[in-house]
Design an enzyme around this catalytic site. Structure first.
Site, PDB file in Angstrom:
ATOM      1  N   ASP A 284       0.822  -1.202   0.000  1.00 35.94           N
ATOM      2  CA  ASP A 284       0.000   0.000   0.000  1.00 35.94           C
ATOM      3  C   ASP A 284       0.861   1.259   0.000  1.00 35.94           C
ATOM      4  O   ASP A 284       2.091   1.193   0.141  1.00 35.94           O
ATOM      5  CB  ASP A 284      -0.977  -0.011   1.185  1.00 35.94           C
TER       6      ASP A 284
ATOM      7  N   ASP B  55      -8.239  -2.305  13.964  1.00 36.25           N
ATOM      8  CA  ASP B  55      -9.631  -2.515  13.533  1.00 36.25           C
ATOM      9  C   ASP B  55      -9.781  -3.731  12.622  1.00 36.25           C
ATOM     10  O   ASP B  55     -10.813  -3.919  11.990  1.00 36.25           O
ATOM     11  CB  ASP B  55     -10.154  -1.261  12.814  1.00 36.25           C
TER      12      ASP B  55
ATOM     13  N   HIS C 112      -7.881  -4.411   9.914  1.00 38.66           N
ATOM     14  CA  HIS C 112      -7.515  -4.246   8.500  1.00 38.66           C
ATOM     15  C   HIS C 112      -6.239  -5.013   8.156  1.00 38.66           C
ATOM     16  O   HIS C 112      -5.383  -5.242   9.020  1.00 38.66           O
ATOM     17  CB  HIS C 112      -7.406  -2.770   8.093  1.00 38.66           C
TER      18      HIS C 112
ATOM     19  N   GLU D 276      -9.930  -1.368   5.014  1.00 31.88           N
ATOM     20  CA  GLU D 276     -10.619  -1.056   6.270  1.00 31.88           C
ATOM     21  C   GLU D 276     -11.920  -1.863   6.376  1.00 31.88           C
ATOM     22  O   GLU D 276     -12.376  -2.439   5.374  1.00 31.88           O
ATOM     23  CB  GLU D 276     -10.902   0.454   6.330  1.00 31.88           C
TER      24      GLU D 276
HETATM   25  C1  F6R Z   1       1.164  -1.400   6.182  1.00 34.69           C
HETATM   26  C2  F6R Z   1      -0.151  -2.017   6.243  1.00 34.69           C
HETATM   27  C3  F6R Z   1      -0.990  -1.974   7.482  1.00 34.69           C
HETATM   28  C4  F6R Z   1      -0.193  -2.290   8.747  1.00 34.69           C
HETATM   29  C5  F6R Z   1      -1.103  -2.259   9.968  1.00 34.69           C
HETATM   30  C6  F6R Z   1      -0.370  -2.569  11.248  1.00 34.69           C
HETATM   31  O1  F6R Z   1       1.758  -1.639   4.929  1.00 34.69           O
HETATM   32  O2  F6R Z   1      -0.565  -2.550   5.271  1.00 34.69           O
HETATM   33  O3  F6R Z   1      -2.011  -2.929   7.360  1.00 34.69           O
HETATM   34  O4  F6R Z   1       0.409  -3.535   8.613  1.00 34.69           O
HETATM   35  O5  F6R Z   1      -1.708  -1.003  10.052  1.00 34.69           O
HETATM   36  O6  F6R Z   1       0.589  -1.587  11.476  1.00 34.69           O
HETATM   37  P1  F6R Z   1       1.710  -1.787  12.582  1.00 34.69           P
HETATM   38  O7  F6R Z   1       2.537  -2.940  12.173  1.00 34.69           O
HETATM   39  O8  F6R Z   1       2.496  -0.496  12.545  1.00 34.69           O
HETATM   40  O9  F6R Z   1       0.999  -2.003  13.867  1.00 34.69           O
END
Ligand code: F6R
Length: 259
Positions: free
Chosen positions: A66, A135, A137, A142
């Site tokens: 992403d 959440d 995702h 989302e």
């Molecule tokens: C990042 C991504 C997000 C993160 C998620 C968890 O490329 O795709 O899904 O993996 O928000 O973030 P952290 O690891 O910082 O808790």
């Protein structure tokens, strides 16, 4: 879905790196799927250390999950920069083989379509690393995201913007929009390894591992994936009903099986 509960982030990093190392030794031209955020950092540290010991990435390629929309080129928190800084600059993967969605283009739908085509042209992702949002995702899909979704623009929910504000100077700097691989895109990877640590992930872990498959918890789609591995620390696993069973299963797993 295989659930592995480990002592901490370093053990998680090592085990995920083992899977990537085995893949590269079996298939040097492997296609890696890269996540950003905090969760994969121990994996990237471990892979950088193994590269110093000779692990070769020269024929591999990589696709990021992403990207934020609208950050200026070279912004230190753009995922293109994060991927470069935390991982690809530290191993010998060819820069032209490292791909990520471009959040600065005018024609976002065309860029998303081109990204899907590039993944397909590379032969699909062999091993996709994933983090988990509080959440539920994965990528930036989302709650409410279609299970069939492909790479597209999405709005971040406020909880995610707040969670990610720690990477910026203030919440107001966190973009509202992102380009993310869809849940359908992620489900096309041959192996997915999701990493989650810390008590703040416990509810989302419980929901996606043991709850119903539902768009309100996007990661729950992984219950349908034929080869999904979930690496957790004790805190992230603390809400799981079957935690003892997962521990027992992993402790007694035949050594030849790998992840
Ligand atoms: C990042 C991504 C997000 C993160 C998620 C968890 O490329 O795709 O899904 O993996 O928000 O973030 P952290 O690891 O910082 O808790």
């Amino acid at each position: 879905m295989e659930i592995v509960i480990l002592g901490g982030r370093r053990q998680i990093g090592r085990l995920a790196a083992d899977a990537i190392e085995q893949l590269l030794r079996r298939k040097p031209e492997a296609v890696l799927g890269l996540a950003t955020g905090s969760s994969p950092l121990p994996v990237y540290d471990e892979l950088a250390a193994r590269h110093e010991q000779g692990l070769d990435f020269s024929r591999a390629s990589a696709f990021a999950l992403d990207e934020y929309v609208g950050l200026p080129a070279g912004h230190p928190e753009s995922y293109r920069e994060v991927v470069r800084r935390e991982f690809t600059n530290r191993v010998n993967i060819a820069p032209e083989n490292v791909h990520g969605p471009d959040g600065r283009v005018d024609d976002i739908p065309a860029a998303c379509e081109a990204y899907e085509q590039a993944i397909a042209a590379a032969g699909g992702v062999d091993l996709q690393l994933l983090g988990l949002g509080t959440d539920g995702h994965i990528g930036f899909n989302e709650p409410g995201s279609s299970f069939a979704s492909r790479t597209r623009i999405k709005s971040l929910v406020e909880q995610t913007r707040r969670d990610n504000a720690r990477f910026f100077n203030s919440l107001s700097e966190v973009p509202h929009h992102v380009i993310t691989q869809g849940l359908g895109t992620i489900m096309g990877a041959r192996h997915v390894i999701l990493l989650a640590t810390g008590a703040q992930k416990a509810q989302a872990v419980r929901d996606f591992v043991e709850g119903p498959v539902a768009a309100i918890c996007p990661a729950s789609v992984l219950q349908f994936h034929p080869h999904a591995t979930v690496l957790l620390d004790e805190a992230a696993a603390s809400g799981l009903k079957l935690a003892d069973f997962y521990r027992h299963t992993y402790e007694n797993k035949p050594a030849w099986q790998g992840l």
